[in-house]
Design a protein around this motif. Structure first.
Motif, PDB file in Angstrom:
ATOM      1  N   LEU A  96       0.404  -0.699 -11.496  1.00  0.00           N
ATOM      2  CA  LEU A  96       1.614  -0.072 -11.854  1.00  0.00           C
ATOM      3  C   LEU A  96       2.639  -0.344 -10.541  1.00  0.00           C
ATOM      4  O   LEU A  96       3.428  -0.285 -11.019  1.00  0.00           O
ATOM      5  CB  LEU A  96       1.251   0.867 -12.286  1.00  0.00           C
ATOM      6  CG  LEU A  96       2.005   2.281 -12.282  1.00  0.00           C
ATOM      7  CD1 LEU A  96       2.716   1.876 -13.992  1.00  0.00           C
ATOM      8  CD2 LEU A  96       0.885   3.535 -12.857  1.00  0.00           C
ATOM      9  N   PHE A  97       2.271  -0.001  -9.393  1.00  0.00           N
ATOM     10  CA  PHE A  97       2.643  -0.587  -8.056  1.00  0.00           C
ATOM     11  C   PHE A  97       3.761  -1.873  -7.715  1.00  0.00           C
ATOM     12  O   PHE A  97       4.271  -1.488  -7.509  1.00  0.00           O
ATOM     13  CB  PHE A  97       2.038  -0.341  -6.607  1.00  0.00           C
ATOM     14  CG  PHE A  97       1.210   1.368  -6.762  1.00  0.00           C
ATOM     15  CD1 PHE A  97       1.881   2.738  -7.099  1.00  0.00           C
ATOM     16  CD2 PHE A  97      -0.087   0.936  -5.487  1.00  0.00           C
ATOM     17  CE1 PHE A  97       1.772   3.343  -6.964  1.00  0.00           C
ATOM     18  CE2 PHE A  97      -0.172   2.442  -5.287  1.00  0.00           C
ATOM     19  CZ  PHE A  97      -0.020   3.433  -5.766  1.00  0.00           C
ATOM     20  N   ALA A  98       2.906  -2.675  -8.159  1.00  0.00           N
ATOM     21  CA  ALA A  98       3.938  -3.674  -8.370  1.00  0.00           C
ATOM     22  C   ALA A  98       5.116  -4.063  -9.810  1.00  0.00           C
ATOM     23  O   ALA A  98       6.258  -4.371  -9.517  1.00  0.00           O
ATOM     24  CB  ALA A  98       2.577  -4.622  -9.015  1.00  0.00           C
ATOM     25  N   SER A  99       4.463  -3.893 -10.681  1.00  0.00           N
ATOM     26  CA  SER A  99       5.757  -3.413 -11.986  1.00  0.00           C
ATOM     27  C   SER A  99       6.960  -2.350 -11.556  1.00  0.00           C
ATOM     28  O   SER A  99       7.946  -2.778 -12.093  1.00  0.00           O
ATOM     29  CB  SER A  99       4.656  -2.846 -12.518  1.00  0.00           C
ATOM     30  OG  SER A  99       3.973  -3.777 -14.148  1.00  0.00           O
ATOM     31  N   ARG A 100       6.368  -1.195 -10.852  1.00  0.00           N
ATOM     32  CA  ARG A 100       7.120  -0.304 -10.344  1.00  0.00           C
ATOM     33  C   ARG A 100       8.103  -1.143  -9.589  1.00  0.00           C
ATOM     34  O   ARG A 100       9.350  -1.001  -9.604  1.00  0.00           O
ATOM     35  CB  ARG A 100       6.766   0.840 -10.232  1.00  0.00           C
ATOM     36  CG  ARG A 100       6.359   1.849 -11.004  1.00  0.00           C
ATOM     37  CD  ARG A 100       5.402   2.965 -10.769  1.00  0.00           C
ATOM     38  NE  ARG A 100       5.629   3.825  -9.928  1.00  0.00           N
ATOM     39  CZ  ARG A 100       5.443   5.019  -9.021  1.00  0.00           C
ATOM     40  NH1 ARG A 100       4.174   4.922  -9.468  1.00  0.00           N
ATOM     41  NH2 ARG A 100       6.087   5.959  -8.245  1.00  0.00           N
ATOM     42  N   SER A 101       7.230  -1.680  -8.453  1.00  0.00           N
ATOM     43  CA  SER A 101       8.283  -2.296  -7.343  1.00  0.00           C
ATOM     44  C   SER A 101       9.304  -3.587  -7.780  1.00  0.00           C
ATOM     45  O   SER A 101      10.298  -3.647  -7.833  1.00  0.00           O
ATOM     46  CB  SER A 101       7.712  -2.595  -6.274  1.00  0.00           C
ATOM     47  OG  SER A 101       6.673  -1.844  -5.769  1.00  0.00           O
ATOM     48  N   LEU A 102       9.045  -4.277  -9.100  1.00  0.00           N
ATOM     49  CA  LEU A 102       9.709  -5.362  -9.810  1.00  0.00           C
ATOM     50  C   LEU A 102      10.894  -4.849 -10.763  1.00  0.00           C
ATOM     51  O   LEU A 102      11.434  -5.414 -10.420  1.00  0.00           O
ATOM     52  CB  LEU A 102       8.897  -6.186 -10.791  1.00  0.00           C
ATOM     53  CG  LEU A 102       7.881  -7.318 -10.527  1.00  0.00           C
ATOM     54  CD1 LEU A 102       6.438  -7.776 -11.222  1.00  0.00           C
ATOM     55  CD2 LEU A 102       8.914  -8.246  -9.661  1.00  0.00           C
ATOM     56  N   GLN A 103      10.663  -3.397 -10.614  1.00  0.00           N
ATOM     57  CA  GLN A 103      11.164  -2.770 -11.404  1.00  0.00           C
ATOM     58  C   GLN A 103      12.467  -2.024 -10.772  1.00  0.00           C
ATOM     59  O   GLN A 103      13.675  -1.291 -10.883  1.00  0.00           O
ATOM     60  CB  GLN A 103      11.088  -1.940 -12.293  1.00  0.00           C
ATOM     61  CG  GLN A 103      10.944  -2.630 -13.412  1.00  0.00           C
ATOM     62  CD  GLN A 103      10.277  -1.679 -14.211  1.00  0.00           C
ATOM     63  OE1 GLN A 103      10.290  -0.159 -13.984  1.00  0.00           O
ATOM     64  NE2 GLN A 103       9.037  -2.196 -15.233  1.00  0.00           N
ATOM     65  N   GLY A 104      12.650  -2.316  -9.467  1.00  0.00           N
ATOM     66  CA  GLY A 104      13.363  -2.053  -7.492  1.00  0.00           C
ATOM     67  C   GLY A 104      12.516  -0.801  -7.448  1.00  0.00           C
ATOM     68  O   GLY A 104      13.636  -0.322  -6.745  1.00  0.00           O
ATOM     69  N   GLU A 105      11.575  -0.221  -8.106  1.00  0.00           N
ATOM     70  CA  GLU A 105      11.474   1.485  -6.870  1.00  0.00           C
ATOM     71  C   GLU A 105      11.152   0.820  -5.710  1.00  0.00           C
ATOM     72  O   GLU A 105      10.287  -0.120  -5.644  1.00  0.00           O
ATOM     73  CB  GLU A 105      10.061   1.762  -8.332  1.00  0.00           C
ATOM     74  CG  GLU A 105      10.443   3.303  -7.661  1.00  0.00           C
ATOM     75  CD  GLU A 105       9.061   3.782  -8.829  1.00  0.00           C
ATOM     76  OE1 GLU A 105       8.394   4.971  -8.527  1.00  0.00           O
ATOM     77  OE2 GLU A 105       9.284   4.057 -10.119  1.00  0.00           O
ATOM     78  N   LYS A 106      10.787   1.785  -5.119  1.00  0.00           N
ATOM     79  CA  LYS A 106      10.325   1.880  -3.379  1.00  0.00           C
ATOM     80  C   LYS A 106       9.147   2.484  -3.254  1.00  0.00           C
ATOM     81  O   LYS A 106       9.400   3.476  -3.474  1.00  0.00           O
ATOM     82  CB  LYS A 106      11.752   2.008  -2.048  1.00  0.00           C
ATOM     83  CG  LYS A 106      13.095   1.429  -3.028  1.00  0.00           C
ATOM     84  CD  LYS A 106      12.340   0.444  -1.324  1.00  0.00           C
ATOM     85  CE  LYS A 106      14.272  -0.139  -0.760  1.00  0.00           C
ATOM     86  NZ  LYS A 106      14.178  -1.340  -0.219  1.00  0.00           N
ATOM     87  N   ILE A 107       8.680   1.485  -3.599  1.00  0.00           N
ATOM     88  CA  ILE A 107       7.216   2.024  -3.553  1.00  0.00           C
ATOM     89  C   ILE A 107       6.738   2.534  -1.860  1.00  0.00           C
ATOM     90  O   ILE A 107       6.802   1.168  -1.688  1.00  0.00           O
ATOM     91  CB  ILE A 107       5.881   1.413  -4.183  1.00  0.00           C
ATOM     92  CG1 ILE A 107       6.509   1.375  -6.168  1.00  0.00           C
ATOM     93  CG2 ILE A 107       4.734   1.842  -4.504  1.00  0.00           C
ATOM     94  CD1 ILE A 107       6.823   2.470  -6.256  1.00  0.00           C
ATOM     95  N   GLU A 108       6.233   3.360  -1.465  1.00  0.00           N
ATOM     96  CA  GLU A 108       5.852   3.504  -0.073  1.00  0.00           C
ATOM     97  C   GLU A 108       3.978   3.519   0.039  1.00  0.00           C
ATOM     98  O   GLU A 108       3.421   4.676  -1.020  1.00  0.00           O
ATOM     99  CB  GLU A 108       6.357   4.997   0.521  1.00  0.00           C
ATOM    100  CG  GLU A 108       7.572   4.917   0.958  1.00  0.00           C
ATOM    101  CD  GLU A 108       8.465   4.022   2.104  1.00  0.00           C
ATOM    102  OE1 GLU A 108       7.673   3.908   3.463  1.00  0.00           O
ATOM    103  OE2 GLU A 108       9.034   3.584   1.800  1.00  0.00           O
ATOM    104  N   VAL A 109       3.701   2.744   0.430  1.00  0.00           N
ATOM    105  CA  VAL A 109       2.425   2.672   0.123  1.00  0.00           C
ATOM    106  C   VAL A 109       1.577   2.812   2.030  1.00  0.00           C
ATOM    107  O   VAL A 109       1.752   1.607   2.823  1.00  0.00           O
ATOM    108  CB  VAL A 109       2.138   0.553  -0.295  1.00  0.00           C
ATOM    109  CG1 VAL A 109      -0.332   0.759  -0.192  1.00  0.00           C
ATOM    110  CG2 VAL A 109       2.065   1.470  -2.008  1.00  0.00           C
ATOM    111  N   ASP A 110       1.308   3.385   1.856  1.00  0.00           N
ATOM    112  CA  ASP A 110      -0.394   3.185   3.603  1.00  0.00           C
ATOM    113  C   ASP A 110      -1.316   2.832   2.821  1.00  0.00           C
ATOM    114  O   ASP A 110      -2.398   2.571   2.427  1.00  0.00           O
ATOM    115  CB  ASP A 110      -0.266   5.435   3.307  1.00  0.00           C
ATOM    116  CG  ASP A 110      -1.544   4.865   4.865  1.00  0.00           C
ATOM    117  OD1 ASP A 110      -2.178   4.252   4.989  1.00  0.00           O
ATOM    118  OD2 ASP A 110      -1.879   6.071   4.581  1.00  0.00           O
ATOM    119  N   GLU A 111      -0.938   1.470   4.180  1.00  0.00           N
ATOM    120  CA  GLU A 111      -2.207   0.488   3.943  1.00  0.00           C
ATOM    121  C   GLU A 111      -3.659   1.072   3.836  1.00  0.00           C
ATOM    122  O   GLU A 111      -4.546   0.733   3.551  1.00  0.00           O
ATOM    123  CB  GLU A 111      -2.279  -0.167   4.479  1.00  0.00           C
ATOM    124  CG  GLU A 111      -1.304  -0.867   5.013  1.00  0.00           C
ATOM    125  CD  GLU A 111      -1.205  -2.967   5.687  1.00  0.00           C
ATOM    126  OE1 GLU A 111      -2.201  -2.933   6.377  1.00  0.00           O
ATOM    127  OE2 GLU A 111      -0.178  -2.454   6.040  1.00  0.00           O
TER     128      GLU A 111
END
Length: 120
Positions: A96-111
């Protein structure tokens, strides 16, 4: 399967050394035959997926995680002491994170959110 090499790959993944994990597990994969071969390939794809994701290749991450989930499904709940069930529960969130990022959404992920390969 060489247990020492397997555990080194697990440690590399858990320390976010995804490229190194890929190399270690791929070397092991080359020498492995039978049922464990597909299992190792799935773990390699999980690792490569995180490598891609952290390098903002979201399409590559999504592709690798999708392939990994298909391969690892048959190894639930635990295989070679690895908690596959827990890992399989984490993959959809990352897809889901990858899909949303592909749609241009900025996803902030803490490692620290990246799943671990948990051995029992």
């Amino acid at each position: 399967m060489n247990e020492e090499q397997f555990k080194r790959g697990i440690d590399e993944f858990n320390n976010h050394m995804f490229f190194e994990c890929h190399d270690t597990l791929e070397d092991l994969w080359h020498e492995t035959r039978g049922h464990d071969r597909l299992f190792l390939q799935g773990l390699i794809q999980v690792s490569v997926g995180f490598y891609h994701f952290l390098n903002k290749n979201f399409k590559g991450a999504h592709s690798q995680w999708t392939k990994a989930a298909q391969k690892l499904e048959q190894y639930r709940p635990v295989h070679k002491t690895l908690n596959v069930e827990l890992l399989m529960k984490e993959i959809p969130e990352w897809l889901l994170f990858a899909s949303r990022s592909l749609q241009g959404e900025k996803i902030e992920v803490d490692e620290s959110q990246i799943p671990k390969f948990i051995l029992h």
